[in-house]
Design an enzyme around this catalytic site. Structure first.
Site, PDB file in Angstrom:
ATOM      1  N   HIS A  77       1.014  -0.995   0.365  1.00 31.60           N
ATOM      2  CA  HIS A  77       0.398   0.134  -0.170  1.00 31.60           C
ATOM      3  C   HIS A  77       0.644   1.468   0.605  1.00 31.60           C
ATOM      4  CE1 HIS A  77       0.985  -0.949   4.357  1.00 31.60           C
ATOM      5  NE2 HIS A  77       1.143  -0.272   4.585  1.00 31.60           N
TER       6      HIS A  77
ATOM      7  N   HIS B 198       1.220   5.387   0.976  1.00 31.63           N
ATOM      8  CA  HIS B 198       0.569   6.109   2.428  1.00 31.63           C
ATOM      9  C   HIS B 198       0.128   7.674   1.229  1.00 31.63           C
ATOM     10  CE1 HIS B 198       0.643   4.016   5.695  1.00 31.63           C
ATOM     11  NE2 HIS B 198       1.256   2.930   5.364  1.00 31.63           N
TER      12      HIS B 198
HETATM   13  P1  AMP Z   1       2.073   0.700   7.209  1.00 29.63           P
HETATM   14  O1  AMP Z   1       2.142   0.573   8.903  1.00 29.63           O
HETATM   15  O2  AMP Z   1       2.472   1.193   6.819  1.00 29.63           O
HETATM   16  O3  AMP Z   1       1.704  -1.173   6.738  1.00 29.63           O
HETATM   17  O4  AMP Z   1       0.082   0.832   7.583  1.00 29.63           O
HETATM   18  C1  AMP Z   1      -0.757   0.138   7.424  1.00 29.63           C
HETATM   19  C2  AMP Z   1      -1.505   1.297   7.529  1.00 29.63           C
HETATM   20  O5  AMP Z   1      -3.159   0.682   7.309  1.00 29.63           O
HETATM   21  C3  AMP Z   1      -1.420   2.018   8.902  1.00 29.63           C
HETATM   22  O6  AMP Z   1      -2.140   3.537   8.938  1.00 29.63           O
HETATM   23  C4  AMP Z   1      -3.404   1.925   9.539  1.00 29.63           C
HETATM   24  O7  AMP Z   1      -3.534   2.707  10.969  1.00 29.63           O
HETATM   25  C5  AMP Z   1      -4.062   1.338   8.618  1.00 29.63           C
HETATM   26  N1  AMP Z   1      -5.164   0.482   8.639  1.00 29.63           N
HETATM   27  C6  AMP Z   1      -5.072  -0.663   9.662  1.00 29.63           C
HETATM   28  N2  AMP Z   1      -6.308  -1.760   9.404  1.00 29.63           N
HETATM   29  C7  AMP Z   1      -6.953  -0.559   8.874  1.00 29.63           C
HETATM   30  C8  AMP Z   1      -8.630  -0.799   8.577  1.00 29.63           C
HETATM   31  N3  AMP Z   1      -9.425  -2.250   8.960  1.00 29.63           N
HETATM   32  N4  AMP Z   1      -8.693   0.211   7.723  1.00 29.63           N
HETATM   33  C9  AMP Z   1      -8.299   1.295   7.249  1.00 29.63           C
HETATM   34  N5  AMP Z   1      -6.941   1.503   7.775  1.00 29.63           N
HETATM   35  C10 AMP Z   1      -6.745   0.213   8.361  1.00 29.63           C
END
Ligand code: AMP
Ligand code: ZN
Length: 137
Positions: free
Chosen positions: A98, A100
């Site tokens: 993903h 950001h």
């Molecule tokens: P990373 O730490 O770069 O892997 O980012 C994962 C992101 O996914 C974090 O910023 C979380 O807040 C976000 N996240 C986790 N679960 C969900 C969810 N159910 N809906 C939206 N965002 C999520």
């Protein structure tokens, strides 16, 4: 393997979806750095950036750019960070690739500055050679 982003793609988990087409979906991050912090993911599960096939990656980056326009214009942001954490060492917590998109405001008080390292004598060239010899094309 259980993956919350695959659940969002399958609509078995709720998300505030911003954009969706056949291959890509974007939704709001549930724990934002700033409100409007958005995520863009391929619908197919790839664990990290290097696993995403280049045709899907190309489309994903077009969506990242369009989404960024929406985030910045819609929220009147002063700037934005686009980033992707890959691997536990880099802070990845959801192992479905993903990007950001984080809207930034002059008043938000965040500092993304880190303690930066310095190269030793000749090290910069040595490191560049290591990288260049490992680039696949
Ligand atoms: P990373 O730490 O770069 O892997 O980012 C994962 C992101 O996914 C974090 O910023 C979380 O807040 C976000 N996240 C986790 N679960 C969900 C969810 N159910 N809906 C939206 N965002 C999520
Ligand atoms: Zn997944």
């Amino acid at each position: 393997m259980k993956c919350v982003f695959c659940d969002i793609v399958q609509k078995t988990a709720k998300a505030e979806i911003l954009f969706e087409d056949e291959k890509i979906i974007s939704f709001l991050d549930i724990n934002p750095f700033n409100v409007g912090h958005s995520l863009v993911i391929p619908k197919t599960h790839y664990e990290n950036f290097l696993e995403v096939p280049s045709d899907i990656f190309g489309e994903m980056f077009v969506v990242v750019q369009q989404l960024t326009k929406g985030v910045v214009t819609g929220l009147n942001a002063d700037g934005y960070n686009i980033l992707s954490n890959n691997g536990r060492a880099a802070g990845q917590s959801v192992f479905h690739c993903h990007f950001h998109i984080i809207p930034r405001f002059t008043t938000d008080g965040y500092k993304f500055k880190m303690d930066l390292k310095k190269y030793g004598n000749g090290e910069m060239n040595m490191i560049a050679e290591k990288i260049k010899s490992a680039i696949p094309f």
